[in-house]
Write a protein that holds these residues in place. Structure first.
Motif, PDB file in Angstrom:
ATOM      1  N   GLY A  14    -146.912  84.804  46.197  1.00  0.00           N
ATOM      2  CA  GLY A  14    -146.164  85.298  47.351  1.00  0.00           C
ATOM      3  C   GLY A  14    -144.735  84.802  47.382  1.00  0.00           C
ATOM      4  O   GLY A  14    -143.809  85.546  47.691  1.00  0.00           O
ATOM      5  N   SER A  15    -144.514  83.537  47.044  1.00  0.00           N
ATOM      6  CA  SER A  15    -143.167  82.982  47.054  1.00  0.00           C
ATOM      7  C   SER A  15    -142.301  83.633  45.983  1.00  0.00           C
ATOM      8  O   SER A  15    -141.099  83.808  46.168  1.00  0.00           O
ATOM      9  N   SER A  16    -142.907  84.011  44.859  1.00  0.00           N
ATOM     10  CA  SER A  16    -142.143  84.670  43.794  1.00  0.00           C
ATOM     11  C   SER A  16    -141.634  86.026  44.243  1.00  0.00           C
ATOM     12  O   SER A  16    -140.491  86.399  43.966  1.00  0.00           O
ATOM     13  N   LEU A  17    -142.471  86.779  44.939  1.00  0.00           N
ATOM     14  CA  LEU A  17    -142.035  88.082  45.437  1.00  0.00           C
ATOM     15  C   LEU A  17    -140.926  87.915  46.469  1.00  0.00           C
ATOM     16  O   LEU A  17    -139.983  88.713  46.515  1.00  0.00           O
ATOM     17  N   GLU A  18    -140.998  86.879  47.284  1.00  0.00           N
ATOM     18  CA  GLU A  18    -139.931  86.615  48.246  1.00  0.00           C
ATOM     19  C   GLU A  18    -138.623  86.305  47.520  1.00  0.00           C
ATOM     20  O   GLU A  18    -137.553  86.718  47.954  1.00  0.00           O
ATOM     21  N   ASN A  19    -138.704  85.578  46.425  1.00  0.00           N
ATOM     22  CA  ASN A  19    -137.504  85.288  45.636  1.00  0.00           C
ATOM     23  C   ASN A  19    -136.900  86.565  45.069  1.00  0.00           C
ATOM     24  O   ASN A  19    -135.679  86.726  45.027  1.00  0.00           O
ATOM     25  N   VAL A  20    -137.756  87.480  44.603  1.00  0.00           N
ATOM     26  CA  VAL A  20    -137.285  88.761  44.087  1.00  0.00           C
ATOM     27  C   VAL A  20    -136.562  89.538  45.189  1.00  0.00           C
ATOM     28  O   VAL A  20    -135.459  90.060  44.985  1.00  0.00           O
ATOM     29  N   PHE A  21    -137.181  89.629  46.353  1.00  0.00           N
ATOM     30  CA  PHE A  21    -136.549  90.323  47.473  1.00  0.00           C
ATOM     31  C   PHE A  21    -135.193  89.689  47.802  1.00  0.00           C
ATOM     32  O   PHE A  21    -134.221  90.382  48.106  1.00  0.00           O
ATOM     33  N   GLY A  31    -133.749  97.570  54.275  1.00  0.00           N
ATOM     34  CA  GLY A  31    -135.211  97.589  54.345  1.00  0.00           C
ATOM     35  C   GLY A  31    -135.826  97.170  53.026  1.00  0.00           C
ATOM     36  O   GLY A  31    -135.142  97.114  51.996  1.00  0.00           O
ATOM     37  N   ARG A  32    -137.108  96.847  53.068  1.00  0.00           N
ATOM     38  CA  ARG A  32    -137.800  96.474  51.841  1.00  0.00           C
ATOM     39  C   ARG A  32    -139.254  96.884  51.943  1.00  0.00           C
ATOM     40  O   ARG A  32    -139.826  97.009  53.034  1.00  0.00           O
ATOM     41  N   GLY A  33    -139.855  97.124  50.787  1.00  0.00           N
ATOM     42  CA  GLY A  33    -141.249  97.527  50.762  1.00  0.00           C
ATOM     43  C   GLY A  33    -141.895  97.101  49.459  1.00  0.00           C
ATOM     44  O   GLY A  33    -141.211  96.804  48.474  1.00  0.00           O
ATOM     45  N   SER A  34    -143.210  97.089  49.442  1.00  0.00           N
ATOM     46  CA  SER A  34    -143.922  96.681  48.227  1.00  0.00           C
ATOM     47  C   SER A  34    -145.230  97.449  48.111  1.00  0.00           C
ATOM     48  O   SER A  34    -145.720  98.046  49.067  1.00  0.00           O
ATOM     49  N   PHE A  35    -145.769  97.417  46.899  1.00  0.00           N
ATOM     50  CA  PHE A  35    -147.050  98.048  46.591  1.00  0.00           C
ATOM     51  C   PHE A  35    -147.721  97.213  45.520  1.00  0.00           C
ATOM     52  O   PHE A  35    -147.058  96.705  44.601  1.00  0.00           O
ATOM     53  N   SER A  36    -149.019  97.073  45.613  1.00  0.00           N
ATOM     54  CA  SER A  36    -149.749  96.378  44.543  1.00  0.00           C
ATOM     55  C   SER A  36    -151.113  97.024  44.364  1.00  0.00           C
ATOM     56  O   SER A  36    -151.712  97.538  45.320  1.00  0.00           O
ATOM     57  N   GLU A  37    -151.561  97.018  43.133  1.00  0.00           N
ATOM     58  CA  GLU A  37    -152.903  97.482  42.801  1.00  0.00           C
ATOM     59  C   GLU A  37    -153.511  96.477  41.849  1.00  0.00           C
ATOM     60  O   GLU A  37    -153.103  96.366  40.683  1.00  0.00           O
ATOM     61  N   GLU A  38    -154.475  95.737  42.343  1.00  0.00           N
ATOM     62  CA  GLU A  38    -155.062  94.651  41.572  1.00  0.00           C
ATOM     63  C   GLU A  38    -155.748  95.150  40.313  1.00  0.00           C
ATOM     64  O   GLU A  38    -155.677  94.511  39.254  1.00  0.00           O
ATOM     65  N   LYS A 162    -131.393  88.884  37.138  1.00  0.00           N
ATOM     66  CA  LYS A 162    -131.727  87.740  37.974  1.00  0.00           C
ATOM     67  C   LYS A 162    -133.053  87.925  38.699  1.00  0.00           C
ATOM     68  O   LYS A 162    -133.759  86.954  38.984  1.00  0.00           O
ATOM     69  N   ALA A 163    -133.431  89.163  39.005  1.00  0.00           N
ATOM     70  CA  ALA A 163    -134.711  89.399  39.681  1.00  0.00           C
ATOM     71  C   ALA A 163    -135.881  89.136  38.744  1.00  0.00           C
ATOM     72  O   ALA A 163    -136.949  88.695  39.186  1.00  0.00           O
ATOM     73  N   ILE A 164    -135.699  89.417  37.459  1.00  0.00           N
ATOM     74  CA  ILE A 164    -136.740  89.099  36.471  1.00  0.00           C
ATOM     75  C   ILE A 164    -136.970  87.592  36.440  1.00  0.00           C
ATOM     76  O   ILE A 164    -138.108  87.108  36.435  1.00  0.00           O
ATOM     77  N   PHE A 165    -135.873  86.824  36.447  1.00  0.00           N
ATOM     78  CA  PHE A 165    -136.007  85.368  36.408  1.00  0.00           C
ATOM     79  C   PHE A 165    -136.561  84.817  37.732  1.00  0.00           C
ATOM     80  O   PHE A 165    -137.360  83.886  37.739  1.00  0.00           O
ATOM     81  N   ALA A 166    -136.125  85.414  38.853  1.00  0.00           N
ATOM     82  CA  ALA A 166    -136.573  84.938  40.159  1.00  0.00           C
ATOM     83  C   ALA A 166    -138.074  85.127  40.349  1.00  0.00           C
ATOM     84  O   ALA A 166    -138.693  84.417  41.137  1.00  0.00           O
ATOM     85  N   SER A 167    -138.662  86.075  39.603  1.00  0.00           N
ATOM     86  CA  SER A 167    -140.113  86.297  39.700  1.00  0.00           C
ATOM     87  C   SER A 167    -140.910  85.139  39.120  1.00  0.00           C
ATOM     88  O   SER A 167    -142.112  85.012  39.380  1.00  0.00           O
ATOM     89  N   GLY A 168    -140.260  84.301  38.326  1.00  0.00           N
ATOM     90  CA  GLY A 168    -140.950  83.191  37.686  1.00  0.00           C
ATOM     91  C   GLY A 168    -141.710  83.578  36.439  1.00  0.00           C
ATOM     92  O   GLY A 168    -142.340  82.732  35.798  1.00  0.00           O
TER      93      GLY A 168
END
Length: 646
Positions: A14-21, A31-38, A162-168
């Protein structure tokens, strides 16, 4: 315009996605939005800059049947016509957004949908039924889309590195090959300043099987210039040039008209040259609202476009805004500009564009720009004239200078001796690796093409890595400002590429056919003016001359510790270059002046490499220890650390 991100394979914390945002916030503050499919191991993230359909254009978007999921950065032009056509075929729409047409175009045409798209875009589309992830980019690479192949399996995509790196998911490490001007430019397998970073090439789409992670890259459009356009046209030309000009005017006006569609204010970057003035005149006659224009001037410079920009504003009738900047202002913003560009630069022009975009965003959300005219209509006079001369002289195959040698103005100096000696510019730990990189680089051969065609296509191919990056998207989107480029409309290009070079470069005048098209629309003092760069700074960088005091805060990035930390360039080479950068500025000895100027460019490049290392490797803001610090960098406050890193 927006920021997009996707991860396929690993699960994001969760913190990684916040860093990306957070690192993509400037690309989409509305605005921001997300989607995930496990089951697929897939995560989408999107930050939105609202330009069209302010009320219901949120992303990710889902198709009516729920089978498709889309995140898109960019604009699709003529989307209302496309929408009507798809509705006639039975497709339904939930929003008034231009991006939604991508979903139904894909449902109708599959991977043939790209033929129907017109605009500046990068998008990611997940087809649940086919278990397919599609990543696509516009024809000229105006909008960025980077990706990385993860060592444990999987992929990560983003609008900015930078977003690639921020994802960890990927650790930032500098890539020495990207800093070497003697590594041939290959737009398909491009070297970026950070290791493990690739991009979706312009005019291409990438498909990934989400189960097997098999990947395939396909090209959907060609910028190939017909060889016959390089043939000499016998005189008299008759009315052929005028007919070509009429075609150009028709397509350019249509490209401009389509780019005026927005639910927010639209403005214009204006210089005193034909490109932006012509665009502005076409905007004004297709726009029923007051038009704001923006230009920049550099204090203390005798090369300013100030009076010509004012003249163009008067002719067009814009509400004109002018930004006057000093050298100190430019140097004070180098770090911020580099943070957003993610690519090194050797002049202060990107910083000027950064500051001008900040001004424009106070008045408009969208700005129309003139980039692309020089590349399509042969605006770099000496550069293209030399290529035409070589074409007509019918040099033996292999005798013409490569695109790399032309770019560096090496002429016949790019031989084995130069390559061996140039390795000593780099850190001792990198020389063997760099020599191997030079030998292994392969690029598509253009030797069978007329020289002028190869040179023009080479210049177009390099645009995403300079003009469209650190003079375009990055510095504009740093301030949440969307830029639209009518000269890089593919319908216009398909007309322009068929026009003989003798109509583009005629009687020593560059962009002749474009100037013909502007006849009767612009006065001759603007229409026939020689090209002059929109973002010219007052003078070249001079670190040991007039810039010494203004750049003092950044000289720590030229310390021995900084060089040993980044391990890209040699500190000994810096010491030598710094001596050459102090050579006397004598009009009598122009070669000394040129050597001093080029040495300063080398120093600027070295400084930028060390700064990138500090910004992204040593002290990346996504590892900020507390919320207050995170908010500090998120709000475009990205100062470089005063500490060194090893």
């Amino acid at each position: 315009m927006c920021g997009i991100f996707a991860a396929l394979g690993p699960k994001l914390a969760g913190s990684s996605l916040e860093n990306v945002f957070a690192v993509l916030h400037h690309r989409g503050p509305d605005g921001r939005g997300s989607f995930s499919e496990e089951a697929a191991g897939l995560t989408f993230a999107h930050t939105r800059l609202a330009v069209i359909d302010l009320a219901t254009g949120e992303q990710p978007m889902h198709s009516e049947d729920g089978n498709l999921v889309l995140i898109c950065n960019g604009e699709i032009y003529d989307f209302e016509r496309i929408r009507r056509s798809l509705e006639a075929k039975g497709h339904a729409f939930r929003t008034k957004s231009d991006s939604e047409v991508i979903l139904n175009l894909y449902r109708e045409y599959g991977l043939g949908c790209f033929d129907e798209l017109r605009g500046e875009f990068a998008f990611l589309l997940y087809d649940k039924a086919r278990r397919l992830l599609i990543a696509a980019r516009d024809r000229f690479g105006i909008k960025p889309l980077y990706f990385s192949r993860l060592t444990g399996g999987g992929f990560v995509f983003a609008s900015e590195m930078k977003a690639i790196f921020a994802s960890g998911l990927v650790a930032p490490r500098l890539n020495v090959a990207a800093f070497d001007p003697l590594v041939e430019l290959d737009p398909v397998n491009m070297q970026f300043p950070f290791e493990e970073i690739e991009h979706v090439p312009p005019a291409s789409f990438l498909t990934i099987d989400v189960d097997t992670h098999d990947i395939e890259i396909s090209r959907y459009w060609s910028d190939e210039i017909p060889a016959h356009c390089a043939d000499a046209v016998p005189q008299p030309f008759g009315d052929a040039p005028e007919e070509c000009a009429r075609l150009v005017l028709h397509e350019l006006e249509e490209a401009v008209r389509l780019r005026l569609r927005a639910d927010v204010p639209v403005g214009l970057y204006l210089s005193g040259g034909v490109d932006s003035a012509f665009i502005g005149a076409l905007m004004q006659r297709n726009l029923n609202l007051p038009l704001h224009s923006f230009s920049i001037s550099f204090e203390g410079s005798d090369r300013n476009e100030q009076r010509f920009a004012r003249r163009a504003a008067d002719v067009i009738g814009t509400a004109h805004h002018e930004l006057a900047v000093s050298k100190q202002m430019l140097w004070d913003n180098v770090a911020k500009s580099l943070w957003f560009s993610e690519l090194p630069f050797v002049s202060l022009a990107p910083v000027g564009k950064f500051l001008l975009s900040e001004l424009a965003r106070k008045h408009v959300t969208v700005v129309i720009t003139g980039e692309g005219a020089d590349e399509i209509f042969l605006g770099y006079r000496t550069y293209f004239e030399d290529a035409i001369r070589e074409t007509r002289n019918a040099l033996p195959r292999g005798r013409s200078a490569s695109a790399q040698a032309r770019r560096l103005k090496l002429g016949g100096l790019s031989g084995a001796l130069l390559k061996r000696l140039s390795l000593f510019i780099f850190h001792r730990s990198q020389r063997h690796r760099l020599a191997s990189a030079r030998m292994s680089t392969t690029v598509r051969s253009d030797q069978a093409k007329p020289v002028i065609c190869a040179v023009q296509q080479g210049r177009l191919a390099s645009m995403p890595f300079d003009i469209l990056c650190f003079l375009g998207d990055r510095e504009e989107m740093a301030h949440s400002l969307e830029a639209r480029l009518p000269f890089l409309d593919h319908k216009l290009y398909e007309v322009a590429k068929e026009i003989p070079v003798d109509f583009k470069m005629r009687d020593g005048r560059e962009k002749a056919v474009l100037r013909d098209a502007a006849d009767g629309i612009l006065p001759d003092d603007l229409r026939l003016r020689r090209k002059s760069g929109f973002m010219l700074t007052s003078d070249p960088v001079d670190l040991f001359g007039e810039d010494q005091e203004a750049s003092a805060d950044l000289t720590r990035h030229l310390s021995r510790d900084a060089f040993e930390g980044a391990q890209i360039f040699s500190y000994g080479a810096y010491r030598l270059a710094s001596l050459l950068a102090r050579l006397p500025m004598s009009r009598r000895f122009r070669s000394l002046k040129r050597l001093r100027r080029n040495s300063n460019k080398v120093l600027m490049y070295m400084m930028q490499a060390n700064m990138l290392h500090d910004l992204f490797v040593c002290h990346p803001p996504w590892i900020a220890a507390d919320k207050q610090e995170t908010e500090k960098w998120r709000m475009v406050q990205c100062p470089l650390s005063t500490h060194s890193c090893h």
